[in-house]
Design a protein around this motif. Structure first.
Motif, PDB file in Angstrom:
ATOM      1  N   VAL A  37     -35.527 110.272  42.791  1.00 37.54           N
ATOM      2  CA  VAL A  37     -36.969 110.510  42.777  1.00 37.54           C
ATOM      3  C   VAL A  37     -37.404 110.705  41.330  1.00 37.54           C
ATOM      4  O   VAL A  37     -36.777 111.460  40.579  1.00 37.54           O
ATOM      5  CB  VAL A  37     -37.338 111.753  43.615  1.00 37.54           C
ATOM      6  N   ILE A  38     -38.476 110.021  40.950  1.00 40.49           N
ATOM      7  CA  ILE A  38     -38.981 110.078  39.572  1.00 40.49           C
ATOM      8  C   ILE A  38     -40.317 110.802  39.543  1.00 40.49           C
ATOM      9  O   ILE A  38     -41.187 110.567  40.384  1.00 40.49           O
ATOM     10  CB  ILE A  38     -39.153 108.662  38.982  1.00 40.49           C
ATOM     11  N   ASP A  39     -40.477 111.689  38.561  1.00 41.13           N
ATOM     12  CA  ASP A  39     -41.774 112.282  38.242  1.00 41.13           C
ATOM     13  C   ASP A  39     -42.142 111.795  36.843  1.00 41.13           C
ATOM     14  O   ASP A  39     -41.772 112.407  35.835  1.00 41.13           O
ATOM     15  CB  ASP A  39     -41.703 113.809  38.270  1.00 41.13           C
ATOM     16  N   PRO A  40     -42.850 110.653  36.748  1.00 39.03           N
ATOM     17  CA  PRO A  40     -43.123 110.081  35.416  1.00 39.03           C
ATOM     18  C   PRO A  40     -43.987 110.974  34.546  1.00 39.03           C
ATOM     19  O   PRO A  40     -43.872 110.953  33.322  1.00 39.03           O
ATOM     20  CB  PRO A  40     -43.832 108.757  35.744  1.00 39.03           C
ATOM     21  N   ALA A  41     -44.877 111.774  35.156  1.00 35.25           N
ATOM     22  CA  ALA A  41     -45.740 112.644  34.359  1.00 35.25           C
ATOM     23  C   ALA A  41     -44.919 113.673  33.597  1.00 35.25           C
ATOM     24  O   ALA A  41     -45.165 113.950  32.420  1.00 35.25           O
ATOM     25  CB  ALA A  41     -46.762 113.330  35.258  1.00 35.25           C
ATOM     26  N   ARG A  42     -43.923 114.272  34.258  1.00 36.31           N
ATOM     27  CA  ARG A  42     -43.066 115.265  33.606  1.00 36.31           C
ATOM     28  C   ARG A  42     -41.856 114.620  32.931  1.00 36.31           C
ATOM     29  O   ARG A  42     -41.067 115.302  32.276  1.00 36.31           O
ATOM     30  CB  ARG A  42     -42.566 116.277  34.639  1.00 36.31           C
ATOM     31  N   ARG A  43     -41.691 113.326  33.116  1.00 29.36           N
ATOM     32  CA  ARG A  43     -40.532 112.598  32.615  1.00 29.36           C
ATOM     33  C   ARG A  43     -39.239 113.238  33.138  1.00 29.36           C
ATOM     34  O   ARG A  43     -38.304 113.513  32.391  1.00 29.36           O
ATOM     35  CB  ARG A  43     -40.544 112.541  31.082  1.00 29.36           C
ATOM     36  N   GLU A  44     -39.246 113.465  34.440  1.00 34.17           N
ATOM     37  CA  GLU A  44     -38.095 114.068  35.103  1.00 34.17           C
ATOM     38  C   GLU A  44     -37.583 113.136  36.192  1.00 34.17           C
ATOM     39  O   GLU A  44     -38.344 112.347  36.773  1.00 34.17           O
ATOM     40  CB  GLU A  44     -38.476 115.427  35.718  1.00 34.17           C
ATOM     41  N   VAL A  69     -27.702 110.141  36.101  1.00 34.08           N
ATOM     42  CA  VAL A  69     -29.071 110.579  35.829  1.00 34.08           C
ATOM     43  C   VAL A  69     -29.527 110.096  34.452  1.00 34.08           C
ATOM     44  O   VAL A  69     -30.661 109.620  34.291  1.00 34.08           O
ATOM     45  CB  VAL A  69     -29.182 112.114  35.936  1.00 34.08           C
ATOM     46  N   GLN A  70     -28.654 110.192  33.465  1.00 36.02           N
ATOM     47  CA  GLN A  70     -29.028 109.715  32.133  1.00 36.02           C
ATOM     48  C   GLN A  70     -29.246 108.208  32.120  1.00 36.02           C
ATOM     49  O   GLN A  70     -30.145 107.709  31.427  1.00 36.02           O
ATOM     50  CB  GLN A  70     -27.953 110.102  31.106  1.00 36.02           C
ATOM     51  N   ALA A  71     -28.451 107.474  32.886  1.00 30.31           N
ATOM     52  CA  ALA A  71     -28.642 106.027  32.971  1.00 30.31           C
ATOM     53  C   ALA A  71     -29.971 105.686  33.637  1.00 30.31           C
ATOM     54  O   ALA A  71     -30.694 104.773  33.206  1.00 30.31           O
ATOM     55  CB  ALA A  71     -27.486 105.400  33.748  1.00 30.31           C
ATOM     56  N   LEU A  72     -30.318 106.410  34.678  1.00 36.16           N
ATOM     57  CA  LEU A  72     -31.599 106.185  35.354  1.00 36.16           C
ATOM     58  C   LEU A  72     -32.768 106.558  34.444  1.00 36.16           C
ATOM     59  O   LEU A  72     -33.798 105.865  34.413  1.00 36.16           O
ATOM     60  CB  LEU A  72     -31.648 107.002  36.647  1.00 36.16           C
ATOM     61  N   ARG A  73     -32.643 107.657  33.695  1.00 37.84           N
ATOM     62  CA  ARG A  73     -33.698 108.051  32.763  1.00 37.84           C
ATOM     63  C   ARG A  73     -33.870 107.003  31.669  1.00 37.84           C
ATOM     64  O   ARG A  73     -34.999 106.634  31.313  1.00 37.84           O
ATOM     65  CB  ARG A  73     -33.384 109.408  32.140  1.00 37.84           C
ATOM     66  N   ALA A  74     -32.748 106.529  31.129  1.00 40.48           N
ATOM     67  CA  ALA A  74     -32.811 105.509  30.077  1.00 40.48           C
ATOM     68  C   ALA A  74     -33.452 104.227  30.591  1.00 40.48           C
ATOM     69  O   ALA A  74     -34.154 103.529  29.849  1.00 40.48           O
ATOM     70  CB  ALA A  74     -31.407 105.217  29.553  1.00 40.48           C
ATOM     71  N   THR A  75     -33.254 103.926  31.868  1.00 42.20           N
ATOM     72  CA  THR A  75     -33.787 102.692  32.454  1.00 42.20           C
ATOM     73  C   THR A  75     -35.261 102.812  32.801  1.00 42.20           C
ATOM     74  O   THR A  75     -36.056 101.901  32.524  1.00 42.20           O
ATOM     75  CB  THR A  75     -32.997 102.321  33.719  1.00 42.20           C
ATOM     76  N   HIS A  76     -35.661 103.943  33.394  1.00 38.49           N
ATOM     77  CA  HIS A  76     -36.999 104.045  33.976  1.00 38.49           C
ATOM     78  C   HIS A  76     -37.987 104.895  33.183  1.00 38.49           C
ATOM     79  O   HIS A  76     -39.202 104.703  33.325  1.00 38.49           O
ATOM     80  CB  HIS A  76     -36.889 104.613  35.399  1.00 38.49           C
ATOM     81  N   LEU A  77     -37.513 105.835  32.391  1.00 40.75           N
ATOM     82  CA  LEU A  77     -38.421 106.768  31.733  1.00 40.75           C
ATOM     83  C   LEU A  77     -38.560 106.544  30.236  1.00 40.75           C
ATOM     84  O   LEU A  77     -39.502 107.060  29.624  1.00 40.75           O
ATOM     85  CB  LEU A  77     -37.970 108.212  31.993  1.00 40.75           C
ATOM     86  N   PHE A  78     -37.632 105.823  29.633  1.00 38.22           N
ATOM     87  CA  PHE A  78     -37.668 105.603  28.185  1.00 38.22           C
ATOM     88  C   PHE A  78     -37.759 104.102  27.924  1.00 38.22           C
ATOM     89  O   PHE A  78     -36.804 103.361  28.153  1.00 38.22           O
ATOM     90  CB  PHE A  78     -36.440 106.218  27.513  1.00 38.22           C
ATOM     91  N   LYS A  79     -38.943 103.686  27.475  1.00 34.58           N
ATOM     92  CA  LYS A  79     -39.240 102.269  27.304  1.00 34.58           C
ATOM     93  C   LYS A  79     -39.259 101.895  25.820  1.00 34.58           C
ATOM     94  O   LYS A  79     -39.769 102.635  24.987  1.00 34.58           O
ATOM     95  CB  LYS A  79     -40.600 101.942  27.917  1.00 34.58           C
ATOM     96  N   ARG A  80     -38.707 100.724  25.553  1.00 34.68           N
ATOM     97  CA  ARG A  80     -38.713 100.204  24.178  1.00 34.68           C
ATOM     98  C   ARG A  80     -40.153  99.981  23.712  1.00 34.68           C
ATOM     99  O   ARG A  80     -41.009  99.532  24.456  1.00 34.68           O
ATOM    100  CB  ARG A  80     -37.932  98.891  24.126  1.00 34.68           C
ATOM    101  N   ASP A  81     -40.424 100.322  22.461  1.00 37.03           N
ATOM    102  CA  ASP A  81     -41.727 100.208  21.821  1.00 37.03           C
ATOM    103  C   ASP A  81     -42.759 101.168  22.414  1.00 37.03           C
ATOM    104  O   ASP A  81     -43.950 101.048  22.147  1.00 37.03           O
ATOM    105  CB  ASP A  81     -42.263  98.774  21.874  1.00 37.03           C
ATOM    106  N   GLN A  82     -42.275 102.122  23.191  1.00 39.42           N
ATOM    107  CA  GLN A  82     -43.127 103.219  23.634  1.00 39.42           C
ATOM    108  C   GLN A  82     -42.512 104.546  23.186  1.00 39.42           C
ATOM    109  O   GLN A  82     -43.050 105.219  22.336  1.00 39.42           O
ATOM    110  CB  GLN A  82     -43.324 103.187  25.150  1.00 39.42           C
ATOM    111  N   GLN A  83     -41.371 104.907  23.768  1.00 36.56           N
ATOM    112  CA  GLN A  83     -40.687 106.129  23.335  1.00 36.56           C
ATOM    113  C   GLN A  83     -39.742 105.879  22.158  1.00 36.56           C
ATOM    114  O   GLN A  83     -39.349 106.822  21.478  1.00 36.56           O
ATOM    115  CB  GLN A  83     -39.888 106.739  24.493  1.00 36.56           C
ATOM    116  N   TYR A  84     -39.364 104.643  21.932  1.00 34.05           N
ATOM    117  CA  TYR A  84     -38.441 104.330  20.833  1.00 34.05           C
ATOM    118  C   TYR A  84     -38.620 102.878  20.426  1.00 34.05           C
ATOM    119  O   TYR A  84     -39.272 102.079  21.118  1.00 34.05           O
ATOM    120  CB  TYR A  84     -36.982 104.588  21.253  1.00 34.05           C
ATOM    121  N   LEU A  85     -38.027 102.538  19.284  1.00 32.23           N
ATOM    122  CA  LEU A  85     -37.969 101.145  18.837  1.00 32.23           C
ATOM    123  C   LEU A  85     -36.571 100.856  18.318  1.00 32.23           C
ATOM    124  O   LEU A  85     -35.798 101.777  18.028  1.00 32.23           O
ATOM    125  CB  LEU A  85     -39.030 100.860  17.770  1.00 32.23           C
ATOM    126  N   VAL A  86     -36.247  99.577  18.212  1.00 33.76           N
ATOM    127  CA  VAL A  86     -35.005  99.146  17.585  1.00 33.76           C
ATOM    128  C   VAL A  86     -35.376  98.565  16.230  1.00 33.76           C
ATOM    129  O   VAL A  86     -36.113  97.580  16.146  1.00 33.76           O
ATOM    130  CB  VAL A  86     -34.262  98.106  18.446  1.00 33.76           C
TER     131      VAL A  86
END
Length: 658
Positions: A296-303, A336-353
């Motif tokens: 279950v994802i809570d995108p507002a809390r990033r949880e 959980v970390q893999a799911l967070r990296a996939t769904h909650l942390f987006k390239r060019d939003q929370q990070y860049l390469v």
């Protein structure tokens, strides 16, 4: 009146860190409201400065430079000793005369009153464009002349360097040394910068240097302990900071409120990550799990959390795999970390390469890269695996602290911002920082156009491009604000399709920031920017631009805090200049998706069936969504502070806490 501002003479001067109970916080907030009701109206105080300035200007102009310096230093010591209003007015008039001679800038009465507010340890709410840089400089000059080390804290390296350079002639005239602490500055240069009378720095660099000192000193050491360690060559002999005497925080609501949701963690590299081969396995397994059923994802809390079915599914799929998969705790943490990296942390939003193929975190509040920073508990390495770049070393936590606990340790804390009224209660309850609204020098000439609502993002970008094209053809400079790097580049592609020349300012162009901002106010200039062009950015208008309507600001998405929206809009119509602002948003914007609730349903209906009612429902939906987001973030800040204190208490049994 507040207590005396004096130089503390202990080994490392700072205020004792005391926990505040919920009833105490409520009482502090209520007391702050009562004081604001009973206080002398700010307009009356500004009028006193105006009268004093008018009466004393001839005498001030007649003073020789040496006499001015001598009086300034003498009166600074006396005024900061007693913090008497009349004495503060006298010394600030002298400092204002020094600014006139060295900077060519005569401070307005409102700026002088703002500087007095800072010296008294309060937060000055000054509207955008009202000259907060000079206001802070006057207060810092007076405090430093009294012998008090001053930290002027701002949100990024660009502003710290710009403000220090701009005010350098004033400080030099007063015989004061100025230091600047930027990211990447070597230790010996940091020592010199903190040894200066006035130090400009960012909030993050300051807190991390404080944590480094606490680690080096093995906690909050006494003067005797430090002297004993120096005898044996301990590295605590060279602490970076001289203590926490007096801080002036620029953009205080951003630092003390918005960024206070996350603790700052000082870590060191701890070698190659354990079980690095398990990271791609975790990402592959995460791709096979089903939302709602397995997690279950809570995108507002990033949880994100696993369900019982998800845990069972993970155990079944990992049967027969080697370490670390058999251990339930390790397995679920990796997943959980893999799911967070996939769904909650987006390239060019929370990070860049970046160009060196490294994952760099983007600060969501400033839009800037946070060089050298990484997420903890293996999340950073999981994102690196997702992006197929070389893994960085894992880290080990050395110390941590929240902004709430750190800034409360200053003997005297003051701040400035253009957007504090909504958070005045929390600032009083958490930081004991009373908010004072400073009247504007000139009435605002800003024209706010009616907000525009589009069905989706594609329609929004087309509407923005048409609006920008219209203003560009009229020769009006336009600043378009976006919430993320990805959004700025998406709009840039649409503008290219319209053959509109423009500049993009985001985390990829931070080195070109000064040049882009210098051109942003010229005729026909179009600048697309993230929050980098929000707080603290002063866009100077080119020739005849004011006569043509001034700068036009386009807001393309509402933020979770209305204060950030007002900061962007505040880039136009500064110091009485004309300017135009408009919001062009869409129904699928992130704020509405995550916090819109029932109001969003009505807005969708109104947009399709009742266009005349859409404007009303747009305002209601925005207000309700931002209120929900702000309430959620306030709970997060309280939880973060509580967790930090609990952790500090647990760790204190094994040594002196930070």
């Amino acid at each position: 009146m507040s207590s005396s501002l004096r130089l503390a003479r202990t080994a490392f001067p700072e205020r004792e860190d005391k926990s505040t109970s919920a009833p105490d916080r409520w009482a502090l907030g209520l007391a702050s409201k009562v004081r604001r009701w009973l206080a002398t109206p700010a307009a009356r105080e500004v009028a006193r400065f105006a009268a004093a300035l008018e009466n004393q200007t001839p005498a001030l102009h007649a003073l020789g430079d040496d006499d001015l310096r001598q009086q300034l230093r003498r009166d600074a010591v006396a005024a900061t000793r007693d913090l008497d209003e009349a004495a503060l007015r006298r010394v600030l008039l002298l400092a204002g005369e020094a600014a006139r001679r060295t900077l060519g800038m005569q401070p307005y009465p409102a700026q002088l009153f703002g500087a007095m507010t800072l010296l008294c340890g309060r937060l000055a709410e000054m509207q955008t464009g009202e000259g907060k840089t000079l206001t802070a400089g006057l207060a810092a000059c007076v405090a430093a002349l009294a012998g008090v080390p001053v930290h002027v804290v701002t949100v990024n390296d660009y502003l710290a360097g710009r403000d220090a350079e701009h005010l350098q002639p004033l400080y030099a005239f007063a015989g004061l040394q100025v230091g600047v602490v930027r990211h990447g500055v070597e230790r010996h240069d940091r020592l010199a910068a903190y040894a200066a009378d006035i130090t400009y720095c960012t909030n993050k660099e300051l807190v991390f240097d404080y944590l480094r000192d606490r680690v080096a000193a093995r906690g909050r050491a006494s003067a005797a302990q430090l002297r004993a360690r120096r005898l044996f060559g301990d590295n605590a002999a060279a602490l970076l900071l001289r203590g926490l005497h007096f801080a002036i925080i620029d953009e205080a609501d951003s630092i003390l409120i918005d960024e206070a949701r996350t603790p700052l963690i000082l870590a060191e590299k701890a070698g190659v990550m354990d079980y690095a081969a398990a990271l791609p396995q975790a990402l592959a397994l995460a791709a096979q799990l089903l939302p709602e059923e397995h997690y279950v994802i809570d995108p507002a809390r990033r949880e994100l959390r696993l369900t019982d079915a998800g845990r069972d599914e993970a155990a079944r799929r990992c049967a027969g795999l080697g370490a670390p998969w058999p251990a339930a705790h390790a397995r679920e943490h990796l997943l959980v970390q893999a799911l967070r990296a996939t769904h909650l942390f987006k390239r060019d939003q929370q990070y860049l390469v970046d160009a060196e193929n490294k994952v760099q975190i983007i600060d969501e509040y400033t839009g800037r890269v946070l060089p050298g920073r990484s997420w903890e508990q293996g999340l950073h390495q999981m994102i690196e695996t997702k992006e197929a770049v070389e893994l960085s070393e894992q880290t080990q936590t050395l110390a941590r602290i929240t902004y709430q606990r750190f800034f409360c340790r200053y003997l005297r804390l003051a701040g400035m911002t253009g957007t504090a009224r909504e958070m005045a209660g929390e600032l009083a309850a958490t930081y004991r920082l009373e908010t004072v609204a400073v009247p504007t020098h000139r009435p605002s000439a800003r024209l706010r156009l009616r907000d525009r609502l589009c069905a989706d993002e594609a329609a929004k970008w087309d509407e923005v491009a048409r609006f920008v094209d219209e203003r560009h053809r009229a020769g009006q400079p336009v600043l378009v604000g976006t919430r993320s790097l990805a959004a700025s580049e998406a709009l840039s592609r649409v503008l290219d399709g319209y053959r509109l020349p423009h500049a993009v300012l985001n985390a990829r162009q931070d080195a070109e920031e000064a040049a882009i901002i210098a051109r942003a106010g010229l005729a026909g200039a179009v600048t697309v920017a993230t929050n980098m062009a929000g707080r603290g950015t002063d866009i100077s208008l080119g020739p005849d631009i004011a006569a043509g309507g001034g700068l036009c600001v386009v807001l393309t998405e509402f933020h979770e805090s209305p204060r950030i929206d007002r900061q962007l809009i505040g880039r136009c119509a500064r110091q009485g200049d004309p300017g135009t602002a408009v919001a062009i948003v869409s129904l699928d914007d992130e704020l509405f998706r995550q916090h819109g609730d029932a109001e969003l349903k009505m807005l969708r209906w109104a947009h399709g069936a009742q266009p005349d009612a859409a404007a009303l429902w747009l305002g209601r939906t925005r207000s309700a969504a931002q209120s929900r987001a702000e309430a959620m973030h306030a709970r997060t800040r309280r939880d973060t502070l509580k967790q930090d204190r609990n952790l500090d208490q647990m760790l204190s049994i094994s040594g002196t806490p930070v």
